[in-house]
Design a protein around this motif. Structure first.
Motif, mmCIF file in Angstrom:
data_model
loop_
_atom_site.group_PDB
_atom_site.id
_atom_site.type_symbol
_atom_site.label_atom_id
_atom_site.label_comp_id
_atom_site.label_asym_id
_atom_site.label_seq_id
_atom_site.Cartn_x
_atom_site.Cartn_y
_atom_site.Cartn_z
ATOM 1 N N ARG A 21 13.783 -6.495 31.211
ATOM 2 C CA ARG A 21 13.844 -6.089 32.505
ATOM 3 C C ARG A 21 13.807 -4.447 32.932
ATOM 4 O O ARG A 21 12.953 -4.140 33.776
ATOM 5 C CB ARG A 21 15.059 -6.701 33.237
ATOM 6 C CG ARG A 21 14.635 -8.177 33.534
ATOM 7 C CD ARG A 21 15.801 -8.883 34.251
ATOM 8 N NE ARG A 21 15.717 -10.291 34.273
ATOM 9 C CZ ARG A 21 16.754 -11.546 33.911
ATOM 10 N NH1 ARG A 21 18.069 -10.828 33.564
ATOM 11 N NH2 ARG A 21 16.397 -12.325 34.059
ATOM 12 N N GLU A 22 14.714 -3.714 32.084
ATOM 13 C CA GLU A 22 14.690 -2.262 32.563
ATOM 14 C C GLU A 22 13.379 -1.481 32.180
ATOM 15 O O GLU A 22 12.868 -0.802 32.830
ATOM 16 C CB GLU A 22 15.814 -1.768 31.722
ATOM 17 C CG GLU A 22 17.212 -2.099 32.216
ATOM 18 C CD GLU A 22 18.014 -3.265 31.412
ATOM 19 O OE1 GLU A 22 17.269 -4.218 30.990
ATOM 20 O OE2 GLU A 22 18.988 -3.531 31.392
ATOM 21 N N VAL A 23 12.922 -2.034 30.856
ATOM 22 C CA VAL A 23 11.723 -1.564 30.485
ATOM 23 C C VAL A 23 10.411 -1.849 31.606
ATOM 24 O O VAL A 23 9.865 -0.978 32.030
ATOM 25 C CB VAL A 23 11.146 -2.156 29.041
ATOM 26 C CG1 VAL A 23 9.880 -1.539 29.003
ATOM 27 C CG2 VAL A 23 12.045 -1.257 28.275
ATOM 28 N N VAL A 24 10.052 -2.993 32.213
ATOM 29 C CA VAL A 24 9.380 -3.632 33.011
ATOM 30 C C VAL A 24 9.640 -2.900 34.406
ATOM 31 O O VAL A 24 8.761 -2.096 35.001
ATOM 32 C CB VAL A 24 9.372 -5.132 33.084
ATOM 33 C CG1 VAL A 24 8.353 -5.606 34.344
ATOM 34 C CG2 VAL A 24 8.773 -5.814 31.845
ATOM 35 N N ALA A 25 10.753 -2.601 34.986
ATOM 36 C CA ALA A 25 11.241 -1.888 36.283
ATOM 37 C C ALA A 25 10.723 -0.455 35.873
ATOM 38 O O ALA A 25 10.438 0.363 37.137
ATOM 39 C CB ALA A 25 12.590 -2.161 36.396
ATOM 40 N N ALA A 26 10.806 0.134 34.841
ATOM 41 C CA ALA A 26 10.598 1.586 34.455
ATOM 42 C C ALA A 26 8.998 1.780 34.786
ATOM 43 O O ALA A 26 8.518 3.000 34.611
ATOM 44 C CB ALA A 26 11.186 2.186 33.368
ATOM 45 N N VAL A 27 8.007 0.778 34.685
ATOM 46 C CA VAL A 27 6.742 1.153 34.687
ATOM 47 C C VAL A 27 6.028 0.416 35.941
ATOM 48 O O VAL A 27 5.440 -0.703 35.835
ATOM 49 C CB VAL A 27 6.082 0.527 33.329
ATOM 50 C CG1 VAL A 27 4.608 0.957 33.238
ATOM 51 C CG2 VAL A 27 6.782 0.958 32.153
#
Length: 140
Positions: A21-27
């Motif tokens: 989730r953190e990775v997806v939210a950062a892009v």
């Protein structure tokens, strides 16, 4: 399209942590990509990345138990011990699992399997914040 972001994760305890989730939210550009790749690179030598089961916390605990037995902290033959008994063990675990991965992007989403998630594997007792370079490439 090319986009690049730096994601800094807060310190986490030793273990295997889902960070999808953190990775997806950062892009934020991810939904614009019809077909492409997201490259994830961890800028550290005592933590690592992997993709595995995202539903059962038992899997994450089993990973930790396995690696702690395979590469124990404080092994007497380690020479690199200035940063504590978990330091060299952490470097070995990180080298085995790796610091980078490329993930397919399809129709604006990571094309992970139903039960797959991205793990940050923290191999130190006190690893501190962890930085990831996220590079997205693809066509809309």
């Amino acid at each position: 399209m090319w986009a690049q972001h730096l994601l800094t994760l807060p310190p986490k305890p030793r273990g295997f942590h889902l960070i999808t989730r953190e990775v997806v939210a950062a892009v934020p550009e991810l939904p614009e990509i019809h077909a492409g790749l997201l490259h994830v690179f961890l800028q550290h030598t005592s933590a690592s990345l992997t993709v595995s089961e995202n539903a059962s916390p038992d899997v994450r605990r089993d990973f930790e138990r396995y690696f702690d037995r395979a590469v124990p902290d404080g092994w007497a033959d380690f020479e690199h011990t200035l940063e504590g008994p978990d330091d060299m063990a952490a470097h070995i675990k990180a080298s085995v699992l790796g610091a980078a991965m490329s993930l397919p992007v399809r129709q604006g989403q990571l094309a992970l399997g139903t039960w797959q998630g991205i793990y940050l594997c923290e191999h130190r007792g006190r690893g501190g914040p962890r930085r990831l370079v996220l590079t997205l490439q693809g066509a809309g």
